[in-house]
Design an enzyme around this catalytic site. Structure first.
Site, PDB file in Angstrom:
ATOM      1  N   CYS A  75       0.863  -1.182   0.000  1.00 32.56           N
ATOM      2  CA  CYS A  75       0.000   0.000   0.000  1.00 32.56           C
ATOM      3  C   CYS A  75       0.901   1.234   0.000  1.00 32.56           C
ATOM      4  O   CYS A  75       1.715   1.404   0.918  1.00 32.56           O
ATOM      5  CB  CYS A  75      -0.866  -0.012   1.256  1.00 32.56           C
ATOM      6  SG  CYS A  75      -1.816   1.502   1.485  1.00 32.56           S
ATOM      7  N   CYS A 192      -0.825   3.464  -6.504  1.00 31.57           N
ATOM      8  CA  CYS A 192      -1.771   2.854  -5.565  1.00 31.57           C
ATOM      9  C   CYS A 192      -1.978   1.433  -6.056  1.00 31.57           C
ATOM     10  O   CYS A 192      -2.227   1.219  -7.249  1.00 31.57           O
ATOM     11  CB  CYS A 192      -3.088   3.627  -5.563  1.00 31.57           C
ATOM     12  SG  CYS A 192      -4.414   2.776  -4.671  1.00 31.57           S
ATOM     13  N   HIS A 194      -4.266  -0.581  -5.767  1.00 31.47           N
ATOM     14  CA  HIS A 194      -5.602  -0.917  -6.277  1.00 31.47           C
ATOM     15  C   HIS A 194      -5.721  -0.733  -7.787  1.00 31.47           C
ATOM     16  O   HIS A 194      -6.521  -1.395  -8.438  1.00 31.47           O
ATOM     17  CB  HIS A 194      -6.670  -0.039  -5.614  1.00 31.47           C
ATOM     18  CG  HIS A 194      -7.092  -0.506  -4.262  1.00 31.47           C
ATOM     19  ND1 HIS A 194      -6.302  -0.374  -3.156  1.00 31.47           N
ATOM     20  CD2 HIS A 194      -8.241  -1.115  -3.860  1.00 31.47           C
ATOM     21  CE1 HIS A 194      -6.944  -0.876  -2.106  1.00 31.47           C
ATOM     22  NE2 HIS A 194      -8.120  -1.330  -2.506  1.00 31.47           N
TER      23      HIS A 194
HETATM   24  N1  DGL Z   1      -3.962   0.387  -1.885  1.00 41.39           N
HETATM   25  C1  DGL Z   1      -3.676   1.645  -1.247  1.00 41.39           C
HETATM   26  C2  DGL Z   1      -2.413   2.261  -1.884  1.00 41.39           C
HETATM   27  O1  DGL Z   1      -1.605   1.589  -2.514  1.00 41.39           O
HETATM   28  C3  DGL Z   1      -4.719   2.728  -1.196  1.00 41.39           C
HETATM   29  C4  DGL Z   1      -6.124   2.536  -0.811  1.00 41.39           C
HETATM   30  C5  DGL Z   1      -6.609   3.400   0.341  1.00 41.39           C
HETATM   31  O2  DGL Z   1      -6.808   4.617   0.179  1.00 41.39           O
HETATM   32  O3  DGL Z   1      -6.773   2.817   1.402  1.00 41.39           O
HETATM   33  O4  DGL Z   1      -2.188   3.429  -1.743  1.00 41.39           O
END
Ligand code: DGL
Length: 265
Positions: A75, A192, A194
């Site tokens: 993350c 990110c 995601h």
């Molecule tokens: N997967 C997270 C990232 O790589 C972001 C998601 C969130 O805002 O919690 O930043």
């Protein structure tokens, strides 16, 4: 009997699966514990104090419960803030996920690079420092997306996410200088974890073709370097998936490819 290594992969939701998928490819023999802190999702909307106060003790509890050989913070929103705290607090090796600004700027031909991340990640001093140190003369546009992580979660959960919703989030990445000989963005950093869940749609909805930089393969190589050679039979390796909200995953079939063909417990 060789020691079976355990790798704990932590994200706020399902985005870290894009990193997990690459790690499982390089280390199919390891045991995986995937943790989604969905009770506190999205971290991108939280203050820096909130993220530190949430993630540092939580990761400590997870280390105590699962005794991993290595922890991957999959993350960007958390890594750009808590990695130094985690390394100071706990002895296990950590691998983080931070915006891939250096390789993106090294490969951009138009010298126009955009960094697409959460609002939290693009504000971080860590990200600003990466630009100062590694922009290599490129013009870097920071794009903080409010909703793309949630849209990616919804899409993986089988929800109906409209093209216009995704297109609106990525539009500011596409910068074109006015003038007789227009120069435009040719590289977008996926800052990110995601966002690679939406890869096909990002490619399809981009106003013009760009290179999308996903750091997951580089993270997997780093994990393999730190852990050393494979230590067991991939057919015997297992995987667990934990949501901090306590919910059970109901996505078995969708998740299997991310876990290298295993059904996570
Ligand atoms: N997967 C997270 C990232 O790589 C972001 C998601 C969130 O805002 O919690 O930043």
């Amino acid at each position: 009997m060789p020691h079976r290594q355990t790798i704990l992969v932590f994200d706020t939701g399902l985005g870290g699966l894009t990193v997990l998928r690459e790690i499982v490819r390089t280390r199919p023999d390891a045991h995986y514990v995937y943790v989604a802190d969905d009770a506190f999702f999205p971290y991108g909307h939280r203050s820096e104090e909130q993220v530190i106060a949430r993630a540092v003790p939580l990761v400590g509890e997870l280390i105590a419960a699962h005794a991993p050989d290595l922890v991957v913070i999959a993350c960007n929103t958390a890594s750009t803030l808590v990695l130094s705290h985690l390394r100071a607090e706990y002895r296990v090796p950590f691998v983080g996920t931070v915006p891939a600004i250096k390789p993106a700027c090294a490969s951009s031909r138009s010298r126009r690079v955009s960094v697409l991340g959460t609002k939290g990640t693009v504000k971080r001093e860590y990200t600003q420092a990466l630009i100062r140190d590694f922009a290599q003369g490129c013009q870097v546009t920071l794009v903080g997306s409010a909703d793309l992580a949630s849209l990616a979660e919804a899409a993986l959960n089988g929800g109906d996410v409209g093209d216009h919703e995704i297109a609106a989030e990525i539009a500011p990445c596409f910068v074109e200088d006015a003038g007789g000989n227009p120069v435009r963005t040719d590289t977008v950093v996926l800052a990110c974890t995601h966002y690679p869940l939406l890869m096909d749609r990002l490619v399809q909805l981009a106003p013009w073709p760009v290179d999308w930089i996903d750091p997951a393969p580089a993270i997997a190589r780093r994990v393999a370097d730190l852990l050393g050679p494979r230590s067991g039979d991939a057919n015997l390796a297992g995987a667990e998936m934990i949501f901090t909200s306590g919910r059970r995953h109901t996505l078995a079939e969708t998740l299997v490819p991310f876990f290298g063909g295993r059904v996570p417990a």
